[in-house]
Design a protein around this motif. Structure first.
Motif, short mmCIF file in Angstrom:
data_model
loop_
_atom_site.label_atom_id
_atom_site.label_comp_id
_atom_site.label_asym_id
_atom_site.label_seq_id
_atom_site.Cartn_x
_atom_site.Cartn_y
_atom_site.Cartn_z
N PHE A 43 0.98 -1.18 0.05
CA PHE A 43 0.22 -0.16 0.05
C PHE A 43 1.10 1.28 0.33
N ASP B 31 -2.93 5.64 1.95
CA ASP B 31 -4.00 3.88 1.88
C ASP B 31 -3.50 3.47 3.47
N MET C 238 -5.72 3.69 6.96
CA MET C 238 -6.00 3.00 7.33
C MET C 238 -6.79 3.45 9.00
N SER D 24 -7.78 0.58 -1.11
CA SER D 24 -8.10 -0.68 -0.17
C SER D 24 -8.41 -1.70 -0.65
#
Lengths: 488, 431
Positions: A434, A438, A442, B170
């Motif tokens: 990632f 990204d 999260m 994601s």
């Protein structure tokens, strides 16, 4: 690393007053059992292991952890393979093993409500009289817990057709890292608001502790047929897999083993597998007429791709034996090597031949054998890197090789983990899969659940990050001023 | 002031990407001032950041077919259109996945996939206009959900733009993947309140070789309930099961099978023996349009019921969610609420426990019936979301009563959209 203070006697006393003496483990001899999970090359001694028996007790413990800023790690059966349940220094382990009741079985609505310590296979055991089953079937299903499955979003051979743990979890009761209790999802579908149950499943214990889980169960199909096909190599077996998928079939499972894995399985459980370069195990289920028709088709596709032996398990006992060899494959590798590392990469199915030849090249280059077991239908590879810990440097070389294989998976457009989780083991690989924005996004979600980073704080993400409520209004954390952590 | 802001967007995106709105662009009677149509994901993220810095309320828009779902916005300054992000980026047919821009219509997507005998196994509303981003944000699903799951089960990767200009991906491009948090699920059904979806990756299914539909008539709701539970508890491999209920006629069920011809004959025989006394007949595939047929055609004036209802009564459509074993009980509740408020009604329920309710009658009466129905459904763990409301409808929250997880949802919202510029006031409890 973000950790709390070492436990003082006052807090241990407080835990005992909640759980009783039998609910608090703090003697070093007993704590050893909990210093690792299924990934045994990482070990950390926890300060204490707590064994709650109710949601209220979990809440009371977490309240104290929150007040004292003590990090905690929830643990089910400890079978995880990525170090997700590895204790955190100066932290406690919350074992959910005693919360193991099946609370409700609702056959008409196909729902079962369980506590987190319930063993995966026991759910099916409870409903099989009605001819239902709980679909996610990790190889450890006879010992792993539903709570652990929820944390890791566990898969299994049959998730090709039936989906993963997240497909079968409809609702959760969760103790958040501040001790408050919330309900995510529910027995009915599409509960109003964000799909936080979907976010929680697979979050590897970093967002809180599940104390109740609402599961969906599935009616058993009319029939199940398991076919075994022997190919000269994994390339031909892989081509057959592509052929099956291209023909528009969705088997319940497609598994593949290479020659080394077959040898290991034979040595361990005598599954009577043909000695070949690539073995395919295809399971079809559904209505009899449909399955029989598709089975013929699978046989044709296998033969046209070079299968020289095809067997269809004729009885339940034969079928069980076929699966026993596959499910025992990891442990079986212990028969042919003193030590091994299991990896869990995923690739697009079509990249299989290319990635396999790369793995072979790496294996030769590094002088380490690699056995391969795949969930071939969904491109999930389990390369087993064999080594001998007694030979200096070989463990490090094996670990490095296993990570190189994961890099191959990323380069092929895949993932570093299909079902084992990132945990402690693979967090350094997250930055390769990632981009920074990204991971940062999260982490923002994590901050909403766990602003003080108490719940399994050191796992999944490569860099610790702190959660400021608003920029400019925070007091810098000592780690931050020391340059060891960043803040949003 | 408006010109100044508009010029900022023109400077950022080029003049061709910024337009003034017309009254037809109003969102639940709230008029945004202009539309921006970024050509790339990066442009969209930059536009969102500019809106954030300018404190402008943003309404993301795909095909606009479900733009009236949810509560009326508390503010609406600009429409952020995904219309130009409409490309099928990669159909990896041998891997059964597709990567697609959020502005692509479902029809275009399905036509592309069909070239390789594949599909997104979902039957959303108005596929010719509805976009990938739109169906994801509204979590739209139809009868196929019973077998193939909802969008949450089909989406494997997502890219979203956040108000601070972050473009975050994601999930990934493989079906099996547990690396990192499952943000595709977070974005699905969030009504565009956390970020703007710019692309998605889906797992695909083969197009069925054959399909057959059957209709079964049931004497009364209790018999329909029994049939549904018997079919669900059987070894039939049906892919969809829906039940029509209406005031004047007895209920009927539709069952859909897919697969090889030989398998379908055996399935049909088993269904017949399972249904025994009930009348059963082969049905046209058109029965699966029933959900869309509950709605007036898109762009017809709200409150004017067309189709099989000639009178112009105010019309409301709600999505309900109950347990599959509560179908008959729910129909009794609906009937009671509708009768006591003198409403015409029609309901389509799925074996999953999800369903759709159409109520027609004076707005006050519809309002009254919905309040009592929602109270009763929520009492037994269900929910009712009002998706289509008549003009001049009394205050009624579209989503219902939040659970104890509302503070957590608000915390997630604060993290991703701290200034509440995305679809303000539209989602559950102002999320």
């Amino acid at each position: 690393m973000l950790t709390g203070m070492p436990l003082d006697g006052r807090i241990v006393h407080e835990f005992r007053s909640i759980l009783g003496h039998s609910g608090v483990i703090s003697s070093p001899e007993e704590l050893h059992t909990y210093e690792c999970d299924g990934l045994t090359n990482f070990r950390v001694m926890p300060c204490a292991v707590l064994l709650p028996t109710s949601t209220e007790q979990v809440q009371a413990i977490v309240h104290i952890c929150h007040r004292e800023k003590i990090p905690f790690v929830a643990r089910g059966s400890g079978t995880g393979l990525s170090g997700g349940a590895l204790p955190v220094e100066n932290g406690i382990v919350l074992s959910l093993a005693r919360m193991n009741r099946i609370l409700e079985v609702d056959i008409p609505n196909a729902r079962v409500v369980v506590e987190p310590g319930v063993i995966n296979l026991d759910v099916t055991g409870r409903v099989q009289g009605h001819e239902y089953f709980y679909a996610p079937d990790p190889s450890s299903q006879s010992v792993c817990s539903i709570g652990g499955n929820v944390a890791e979003n566990s898969g299994g051979a049959h998730c090709l057709k039936y989906g993963f743990t997240t497909t079968h979890v409809l609702g959760l009761e969760v103790v958040l890292p501040d001790g408050s209790l919330v309900h995510l999802g529910g027995k009915t579908l599409d509960t109003p608001g964000y799909d936080l149950a979907g976010v929680f499943v697979g979050s590897e214990g970093t967002l809180g502790v599940a104390t109740k889980i609402i599961l969906r169960i599935v009616k058993r199909p009319e029939c199940v047929r398991t076919l075994l096909a022997a190919f000269p190599s994994t390339n031909e077996a892989g081509a057959a897999v592509s052929g099956i998928i291209a023909a528009g079939m969705l088997p319940a499972a497609i598994e593949m083993m290479d020659n080394l894995a077959i040898q290991a399985a034979e040595a361990a459980v005598h599954a009577n597998y043909p000695d070949c370069g690539g073995l395919l195990l295809v399971e079809l289920d559904g209505p009899v007429a449909e399955v029989e028709a598709l089975l013929i088709h699978v046989e044709e596709i296998s033969r046209s791709n070079g299968a020289w032996e095809i067997r269809v398990a004729q009885t339940d006992a034969e079928r069980a034996l076929v699966w026993k060899g596959r499910k025992a494959a990891f442990a079986a590798v212990g028969r042919i090597s003193p030590n091994y590392i299991v990896q869990d990469g995923v690739i697009p199915r079509t990249a299989l031949p290319q990635v396999m030849s790369e793995i072979e090249r790496l294996s030769k280059e590094n002088g380490l054998r690699v056995a391969n077991v795949f969930h071939a239908g969904d491109g999930n590879l389990h390369p087993l890197v064999l080594y001998d810990r007694r030979i200096p440097g070989q463990e490090d070389a094996a670990l490095a090789l296993s990570f190189k294989i994961l890099e191959l998976c990323i380069a092929a457009g895949g993932s570093i983990t299909g079902e084992h989780g990132v945990g402690e083991e693979k967090k350094s690989m997250m930055g390769k899969m990632f981009a920074e924005p990204d991971l940062a996004t999260m982490q923002r979600v994590r901050c909403a659940f766990d602003p003080f980073q108490l719940s399994n704080p050191t796992k999944v993400f490569p860099t610790p990050r702190l959660c400021g409520e608003k920029p400019g209004e925070y007091v810098p954390h000592p780690l931050e001023t020391a340059g060891l952590a960043e803040r949003f | 002031m408006l010109n100044e802001t508009e010029n900022l967007f023109r400077g950022l995106l080029g003049s061709e990407a910024v337009h003034r709105t017309s009254p037809a662009d109003a969102v639940s009677a709230v008029q945004p001032q202009f539309i921006v149509e970024p050509a790339t994901e990066q442009q969209l993220a930059a536009a969102l950041r500019l809106a954030h810095e300018s404190k402008l309320a943003v309404i993301p828009r795909g095909g606009g077919t479900k733009l009236s779902w949810g509560n009326p916005p508390s503010r609406a300054d600009l429409l952020l259109s995904t219309a130009r992000l409409n490309r099928v980026l990669e159909h990896a047919w041998a891997d059964l996945t597709v990567t697609i821009g959020a502005g692509c219509t479902i029809q275009t997507l399905q036509q592309t996939l069909a070239q390789h005998g594949q599909r997104l196994a979902l039957d959303p509303l108005w596929p010719e206009k509805a976009t990938v981003g739109g169906i994801l944000s509204t979590n739209d699903s139809g009868a196929l959900r019973l077998r193939f799951g909802a969008l949450r089960d089909l989406i494997i990767g997502v890219t979203i733009a956040l108000p601070d200009g972050t473009l975050a991906s994601s999930g990934g491009k493989v079906v099996k993947n547990v690396a990192g948090y499952d943000l595709p699920k977070l974005a699905t059904g969030a009504l565009g309140t956390l970020g703007v979806i710019t692309r998605a990756v889906f797992r695909l299914h083969p197009l069925p070789r054959n399909t057959r539909s059957f209709s079964v008539s049931a004497g009364h709701p209790d018999q329909a309930q029994k049939l549904v539970l018997a079919i669900q508890d059987s070894k039939l491999a049906h892919v969809a099961l829906q039940i029509h209920f209406r005031a004047e006629t007895p209920p009927s069920l539709d069952v859909l099978f897919e697969g090889p011809e030989a398998g379908l004959d055996a399935q049909a025989t088993q269904l017949r023996s399972l249904c025994q006394s009930a009348g059963i007949s082969e049905a046209s595939p058109n029965v699966w349009n029933a959900r869309q047929n509950l709605w007036p055609p898109p762009n017809s004036a709200a409150g004017v019921a067309l189709g099989d209802s000639p009178e112009a009564f105010p019309l409301a459509i709600a999505k309900i969610s109950i347990l599959p074993a509560d179908l008959a009980g729910t129909i009794a509740l609906i009937r009671r609420a509708a009768d006591s408020s003198h409403l015409r009604w029609k309901s389509l329920l799925y074996a999953t426990g999800l369903g759709w309710l159409r109520l027609e009658g004076p707005a006050e009466n519809v309002h009254h019936a919905l309040i009592s129905l929602r109270r009763n459904l929520e009492k037994s763990g269900g929910s009712l979301a009002l998706l289509h409301r008549p003009a001049a409808f009394p205050a009624f929250d579209a989503w219902g009563t939040p659970a104890d997880s509302l503070p957590l949802m608000q915390a997630v919202k604060r993290q991703l959209d701290p200034s509440h510029i995305l679809n303000p006031g539209r989602f559950l409890s102002g999320l």
